[in-house]
Scaffold this motif. Structure first.
Motif, PDB file in Angstrom:
ATOM      1  N   ILE A  41      50.064 -27.856 -24.413  1.00 24.42           N
ATOM      2  CA  ILE A  41      50.451 -27.528 -25.778  1.00 24.42           C
ATOM      3  C   ILE A  41      49.176 -27.180 -26.543  1.00 24.42           C
ATOM      4  CG2 ILE A  41      51.460 -28.400 -27.917  1.00 24.42           C
ATOM      5  CD1 ILE A  41      53.569 -28.252 -25.857  1.00 24.42           C
ATOM      6  N   ASN A 101      53.451 -23.692 -26.484  1.00 21.77           N
ATOM      7  CA  ASN A 101      53.719 -24.425 -25.242  1.00 21.77           C
ATOM      8  C   ASN A 101      53.535 -23.457 -24.066  1.00 21.77           C
ATOM      9  OD1 ASN A 101      54.889 -25.742 -23.086  1.00 21.77           O
ATOM     10  ND2 ASN A 101      56.797 -26.291 -24.139  1.00 21.77           N
ATOM     11  N   THR A 103      53.545 -23.139 -20.075  1.00 20.99           N
ATOM     12  CA  THR A 103      53.944 -23.838 -18.857  1.00 20.99           C
ATOM     13  C   THR A 103      53.390 -23.103 -17.646  1.00 20.99           C
ATOM     14  OG1 THR A 103      56.020 -22.623 -18.729  1.00 20.99           O
ATOM     15  CG2 THR A 103      56.079 -24.713 -19.892  1.00 20.99           C
TER      16      THR A 103
HETATM   17  C1  NAG Z   1      57.456 -26.728 -22.934  1.00 17.76           C
HETATM   18  O1  NAG Z   1      58.318 -25.764 -22.368  1.00 17.76           O
HETATM   19  C2  NAG Z   1      58.956 -26.207 -21.174  1.00 17.76           C
HETATM   20  C3  NAG Z   1      59.740 -25.030 -20.615  1.00 17.76           C
HETATM   21  O2  NAG Z   1      60.556 -24.452 -21.583  1.00 17.76           O
HETATM   22  C4  NAG Z   1      59.828 -27.407 -21.504  1.00 17.76           C
HETATM   23  O3  NAG Z   1      60.431 -27.874 -20.323  1.00 17.76           O
HETATM   24  C5  NAG Z   1      58.968 -28.517 -22.104  1.00 17.76           C
HETATM   25  O4  NAG Z   1      59.778 -29.587 -22.500  1.00 17.76           O
HETATM   26  C6  NAG Z   1      58.210 -27.985 -23.310  1.00 17.76           C
HETATM   27  N1  NAG Z   1      57.294 -29.003 -23.769  1.00 17.76           N
HETATM   28  C7  NAG Z   1      57.277 -29.413 -25.035  1.00 17.76           C
HETATM   29  C8  NAG Z   1      56.314 -30.502 -25.351  1.00 17.76           C
HETATM   30  O5  NAG Z   1      57.993 -28.930 -25.893  1.00 17.76           O
END
Ligand code: NAG
Length: 121
Positions: A41, A101, A103
């Motif tokens: 993040i 965010n 990933t």
């Molecule tokens: C970031 O994005 C991923 C994929 O969409 C999700 O699974 C995850 O919960 C997100 N993390 C946060 C901290 O929002």
């Protein structure tokens, strides 16, 4: 199997465009290191009296001009293919944050990221 040793370096800068004096954008850390394939993040907190500010995330690859990743106005289909499936941000209007965010980081995510505020509209 050999340990994965490659890291993704992300440099963070904040940029506030068309600011009035009270408006600001804060990104708490200047640089973060993310392991490939991991998530991260990148924080963006802003201050403005404007109720519906434009907030934008830009990426700047080495020796390139900044490129828009997404903004508070972006629909998923507006996000360039390079970022569409791995980059997201949700606008928390009460907290005034627009954290990015990322990933499944890949090496080519190594770049400078700007969070920018445009308190127009
Ligand atoms: C970031 O994005 C991923 C994929 O969409 C999700 O699974 C995850 O919960 C997100 N993390 C946060 C901290 O929002």
């Amino acid at each position: 199997m050999e340990q994965e040793r490659t890291w993704v370096t992300v440099l963070l800068f904040c940029l506030s465009i068309k600011m009035t004096r009270a408006d600001s954008v804060t990104q708490p850390s200047n640089s973060i290191v993310v392991k490939q394939r991991e998530s991260s993040i990148i924080q963006c907190k802003y201050e403005t009296a404007v109720t519906a500010p434009g907030v934008f995330w830009y990426i700047q690859d080495p020796n390139q001009a900044p490129q828009l990743i997404l903004s508070v106005y972006s629909e998923k289909e507006d996000i360039p293919p390079r970022f569409q499936h791995r980059f997201s941000a949700s606008h928390e209007k009460t907290e005034k944050t627009f954290h990015l965010n990322i990933t499944a980081a890949v090496l080519s995510d190594s770049a400078t990221y700007f969070c920018a505020l445009s308190p127009t509209l």
